[in-house]
Design an enzyme around this catalytic site. Structure first.
Site, PDB file in Angstrom:
ATOM      1  N   ASP A 110     195.241 130.054  29.975  1.00 17.35           N
ATOM      2  CA  ASP A 110     195.478 130.747  31.247  1.00 17.35           C
ATOM      3  C   ASP A 110     194.549 130.188  32.326  1.00 17.35           C
ATOM      4  O   ASP A 110     193.363 130.524  32.364  1.00 17.35           O
ATOM      5  CB  ASP A 110     195.246 132.250  31.050  1.00 17.35           C
ATOM      6  CG  ASP A 110     195.375 133.042  32.340  1.00 17.35           C
ATOM      7  OD1 ASP A 110     195.792 132.466  33.360  1.00 17.35           O
ATOM      8  OD2 ASP A 110     195.058 134.250  32.321  1.00 17.35           O
ATOM      9  N   GLU A 152     168.366 112.260  33.566  1.00 15.78           N
ATOM     10  CA  GLU A 152     167.165 112.848  32.982  1.00 15.78           C
ATOM     11  C   GLU A 152     167.131 114.320  33.374  1.00 15.78           C
ATOM     12  O   GLU A 152     166.798 114.654  34.509  1.00 15.78           O
ATOM     13  CB  GLU A 152     165.904 112.139  33.492  1.00 15.78           C
ATOM     14  CG  GLU A 152     165.856 110.645  33.178  1.00 15.78           C
ATOM     15  CD  GLU A 152     164.654 109.962  33.820  1.00 15.78           C
ATOM     16  OE1 GLU A 152     163.951 110.621  34.627  1.00 15.78           O
ATOM     17  OE2 GLU A 152     164.419 108.786  33.525  1.00 15.78           O
ATOM     18  N   GLU A 199     165.570 117.828  33.265  1.00 15.79           N
ATOM     19  CA  GLU A 199     164.380 118.630  32.971  1.00 15.79           C
ATOM     20  C   GLU A 199     164.786 120.091  32.790  1.00 15.79           C
ATOM     21  O   GLU A 199     165.824 120.525  33.299  1.00 15.79           O
ATOM     22  CB  GLU A 199     163.365 118.487  34.104  1.00 15.79           C
ATOM     23  CG  GLU A 199     162.845 117.054  34.253  1.00 15.79           C
ATOM     24  CD  GLU A 199     162.159 116.787  35.579  1.00 15.79           C
ATOM     25  OE1 GLU A 199     161.291 115.902  35.614  1.00 15.79           O
ATOM     26  OE2 GLU A 199     162.493 117.469  36.576  1.00 15.79           O
ATOM     27  N   GLU A 231     156.684 118.580  30.649  1.00 18.88           N
ATOM     28  CA  GLU A 231     156.713 118.109  32.032  1.00 18.88           C
ATOM     29  C   GLU A 231     155.591 118.749  32.847  1.00 18.88           C
ATOM     30  O   GLU A 231     154.779 119.511  32.332  1.00 18.88           O
ATOM     31  CB  GLU A 231     158.087 118.384  32.669  1.00 18.88           C
ATOM     32  CG  GLU A 231     159.007 117.166  32.739  1.00 18.88           C
ATOM     33  CD  GLU A 231     158.474 116.058  33.652  1.00 18.88           C
ATOM     34  OE1 GLU A 231     157.498 116.307  34.405  1.00 18.88           O
ATOM     35  OE2 GLU A 231     159.015 114.937  33.596  1.00 18.88           O
ATOM     36  N   GLU A 245     161.010 117.879  28.944  1.00 19.60           N
ATOM     37  CA  GLU A 245     162.062 116.880  29.153  1.00 19.60           C
ATOM     38  C   GLU A 245     162.294 116.126  27.852  1.00 19.60           C
ATOM     39  O   GLU A 245     161.345 115.827  27.109  1.00 19.60           O
ATOM     40  CB  GLU A 245     161.686 115.887  30.257  1.00 19.60           C
ATOM     41  CG  GLU A 245     162.776 114.850  30.520  1.00 19.60           C
ATOM     42  CD  GLU A 245     162.401 113.848  31.602  1.00 19.60           C
ATOM     43  OE1 GLU A 245     162.896 112.705  31.555  1.00 19.60           O
ATOM     44  OE2 GLU A 245     161.599 114.199  32.492  1.00 19.60           O
ATOM     45  N   HIS A 290     167.259 113.196  37.465  1.00 16.32           N
ATOM     46  CA  HIS A 290     167.211 111.829  37.972  1.00 16.32           C
ATOM     47  C   HIS A 290     168.338 111.024  37.324  1.00 16.32           C
ATOM     48  O   HIS A 290     168.572 111.138  36.114  1.00 16.32           O
ATOM     49  CB  HIS A 290     165.864 111.178  37.667  1.00 16.32           C
ATOM     50  CG  HIS A 290     164.689 111.982  38.134  1.00 16.32           C
ATOM     51  ND1 HIS A 290     163.424 111.834  37.605  1.00 16.32           N
ATOM     52  CD2 HIS A 290     164.582 112.946  39.072  1.00 16.32           C
ATOM     53  CE1 HIS A 290     162.598 112.666  38.197  1.00 16.32           C
ATOM     54  NE2 HIS A 290     163.280 113.360  39.088  1.00 16.32           N
ATOM     55  N   ARG A 300     157.833 106.986  43.240  1.00 13.40           N
ATOM     56  CA  ARG A 300     158.549 108.203  42.901  1.00 13.40           C
ATOM     57  C   ARG A 300     158.693 109.176  44.075  1.00 13.40           C
ATOM     58  O   ARG A 300     159.300 110.242  43.929  1.00 13.40           O
ATOM     59  CB  ARG A 300     157.867 108.899  41.722  1.00 13.40           C
ATOM     60  CG  ARG A 300     158.151 108.225  40.387  1.00 13.40           C
ATOM     61  CD  ARG A 300     157.376 108.862  39.234  1.00 13.40           C
ATOM     62  NE  ARG A 300     157.897 108.481  37.938  1.00 13.40           N
ATOM     63  CZ  ARG A 300     157.653 107.323  37.326  1.00 13.40           C
ATOM     64  NH1 ARG A 300     156.884 106.425  37.922  1.00 13.40           N
ATOM     65  NH2 ARG A 300     158.188 107.054  36.155  1.00 13.40           N
ATOM     66  N   GLU A 324     167.440 104.158  40.208  1.00 10.13           N
ATOM     67  CA  GLU A 324     167.296 105.568  39.831  1.00 10.13           C
ATOM     68  C   GLU A 324     167.326 106.424  41.094  1.00 10.13           C
ATOM     69  O   GLU A 324     166.473 106.269  41.978  1.00 10.13           O
ATOM     70  CB  GLU A 324     165.969 105.785  39.096  1.00 10.13           C
ATOM     71  CG  GLU A 324     165.675 107.250  38.794  1.00 10.13           C
ATOM     72  CD  GLU A 324     164.223 107.489  38.422  1.00 10.13           C
ATOM     73  OE1 GLU A 324     163.900 108.611  38.007  1.00 10.13           O
ATOM     74  OE2 GLU A 324     163.402 106.555  38.572  1.00 10.13           O
ATOM     75  N   ARG A 338     166.729 110.053  42.527  1.00 12.76           N
ATOM     76  CA  ARG A 338     165.865 111.117  42.028  1.00 12.76           C
ATOM     77  C   ARG A 338     166.153 112.493  42.635  1.00 12.76           C
ATOM     78  O   ARG A 338     165.552 113.487  42.238  1.00 12.76           O
ATOM     79  CB  ARG A 338     164.400 110.747  42.286  1.00 12.76           C
ATOM     80  CG  ARG A 338     163.963 109.506  41.528  1.00 12.76           C
ATOM     81  CD  ARG A 338     162.541 109.083  41.872  1.00 12.76           C
ATOM     82  NE  ARG A 338     161.554 110.113  41.616  1.00 12.76           N
ATOM     83  CZ  ARG A 338     161.040 110.402  40.414  1.00 12.76           C
ATOM     84  NH1 ARG A 338     161.459 109.741  39.347  1.00 12.76           N
ATOM     85  NH2 ARG A 338     160.137 111.347  40.281  1.00 12.76           N
TER      86      ARG A 338
END
Length: 473
Positions: free
Chosen positions: A52, A131, A133, A215, A222, A271, A341, A359, A361
């Site tokens: 449904d 990644e 967390e 972390e 993580e 990330h 970062r 990457e 982030r």
């Protein structure tokens, strides 16, 4: 893993399966399931199962509610938590009225994005390495009523318990403290064995892991999961969330991937490492900045240019934007850099062409992974097609820049609220509609769903902090 329905049936018999559990993902990213006893499933059943669609939020109207789940034989795994042997099967959703994959099925949308990549001639495979967390709390109390807005999280690792007599144990005094969780050994890290149990369970269902650690924030962890193709990676996010939450539940804990559950401490990100390949070659490897190709830089330029538009899918909750604040390692400035970062896009230091990637982030786990990965890919492909220059790399600590300095440098920022993100998405929706990957109907449904279920309810509620600032006005 199985390749077809016959192999699924054979696998079920060999493993003495008692139940099949068919699962699919809704717009928000929540997993739904329906179970069948093994005696009621044959090869014909595995061609399509009715359900449904009107009972799923923001999907079908009640007068066109009949839909089908199409099992994907390649996705089967044994559920590690059920009392009886149960075989989990991922499903796509089929629209019986249009006789095509359902345009609001997130997994089908992700498949459309991969098809668009192949049809473009740019590449034949895109890899994602998310990644995710998460926090492992001891409990949550929450109340939402006309006269009260309240939540309280509990953790034995919380610095707020430094003076408390904990039930059933002594107060050891060993705690990571605010922003102190990266990454001391036990007993300061109190979740070593719990994370190990999560990892062992992930391996039971066929997932490869690598890094496992506490972390930065209190009660935060993580577990790195091996990258995969776009669909594989999104499927793995769903499996990771399922395992983390259920193992935590078994230990008497509660797990959350919520972006910002603790005020004043770091939040949860997702990330996303990405690269495009063709004929077995990594197209992101080259001789440009930090060993990237021109194509990779254009891809990066596309994601950064459309970052505010993509955010509606990658940072999909009102809570997302409480994470994207300076001082908590959550990048909100749309720039790129090597190893830095504080930038939204980071080029990791790697050895070898195969590992070259970018990457991003800013995404978080409140996103539907299928929609988030598809949106990132569409933005990146637009960057390649239009040769979008990402500008100069930013090597400085962007977290230290003032708002005036950010404006002077002409650097764009992520949206500050979910409303802003959705409005940018509506203004820039044409990049998602290429190749009919995201349809207009889906985009309008997504917009309405976010406003009705999150944006307007959140905007209309008084916040406890407002009573501190405004009650005596």
């Amino acid at each position: 893993m199985a390749k077809n329905a016959a192999e699924v049936i054979a696998f079920a018999k060999a493993n003495k399966i008692l139940f099949y559990d068919f699962r699919f993902t809704d717009i928000k990213g929540a997993w739904h399931h329906v179970s069948y006893h093994v005696d009621s499933v044959d090869e014909t059943t595995l061609k399509g199962l009715p359900f449904d669609g009107s009972s799923i939020p923001a999907w079908q109207p009640i007068h066109k509610s009949d839909m089908q789940l199409i099992p994907d034989p390649t996705t089967i795994f044994l559920d590690p938590f059920t009392a009886d042997p149960t075989l989990v099967v991922f499903c796509d959703v089929w629209d019986i009225y249009k006789n095509q994959p359902y345009e609001k099925c997130p997994r089908s949308i992700a498949k459309n994005a991969v098809k668009y990549l192949k049809d473009s001639g740019i590449g034949d495979t895109v890899y994602f390495g998310p990644e995710n967390e998460f926090f492992l709390f001891d409990g949550l109390k929450v109340r939402d009523a006309i006269n009260i807005q309240y939540y309280e999280l509990e953790s034995s690792e919380g610095i707020w318990n430094s003076h408390t007599d904990l039930p059933g144990s002594i107060n050891t005094g060993h705690r990571p403290g605010t922003k102190g969780g990266y990454f001391p050994v036990a007993p300061v890290d109190s979740q070593v064995d719990l994370r190990a149990d999560i990892v062992k369970t992930l391996h039971k269902i066929g997932m490869e892991t690598f890094v496992v650690h506490h972390e930065v924030a209190q009660a935060q962890g993580e577990i790195g999961v091996k990258f995969g193709t776009l669909i594989e990676a999104a499927d793995n996010v769903q499996k990771l969330k399922y395992v983390v939450k259920n193992v935590a539940h078994k230990w008497g804990k509660t797990a959350t991937f919520m972006p910002k559950p603790l005020y004043g401490d770091n939040g949860n990100g997702m990330h996303c490492h990405q690269s495009i390949w063709k004929d077995g070659k990594n197209l992101f490897a080259g001789s440009g900045y930090q060993g990237l190709s021109e194509l990779a830089l254009h891809y990066t330029g596309g994601v950064l240019k459309h970052g505010k538009t993509v955010a509606a899918f990658t940072n999909a909750s009102t809570n997302s934007y409480k994470r994207l604040l300076p001082g908590f390692e959550a990048p909100a400035i749309l720039a790129y850099s090597a190893q830095n970062r504080s930038a939204c896009a980071r080029i990791p230091f790697v050895s070898g062409e195969k590992a070259k990637r970018v990457e991003f982030r800013f995404p978080d786990s409140s996103a539907n992974p299928y929609l988030a990965f598809a949106a990132l890919l569409m933005a990146g492909l637009d960057g390649i097609q239009n040769k979008i220059d990402p500008g100069p790399p930013r090597e400085e600590d962007l977290f230290e820049l003032s708002l005036d300095e950010i404006r002077e440098k002409g650097i764009q920022q992520m949206p500050h609220t979910l409303r802003e993100a959705v409005e940018h998405m509506l203004a820039g929706k044409e990049i998602f509609k290429k190749g009919n990957v995201f349809t207009e109907d889906f985009i309008q449904t997504y917009k309405a769903y976010k406003f009705e279920t999150e944006i307007w309810p959140w905007e209309g509620r008084p916040h406890p902090f407002e009573f501190l600032t405004t009650y005596s006005c």
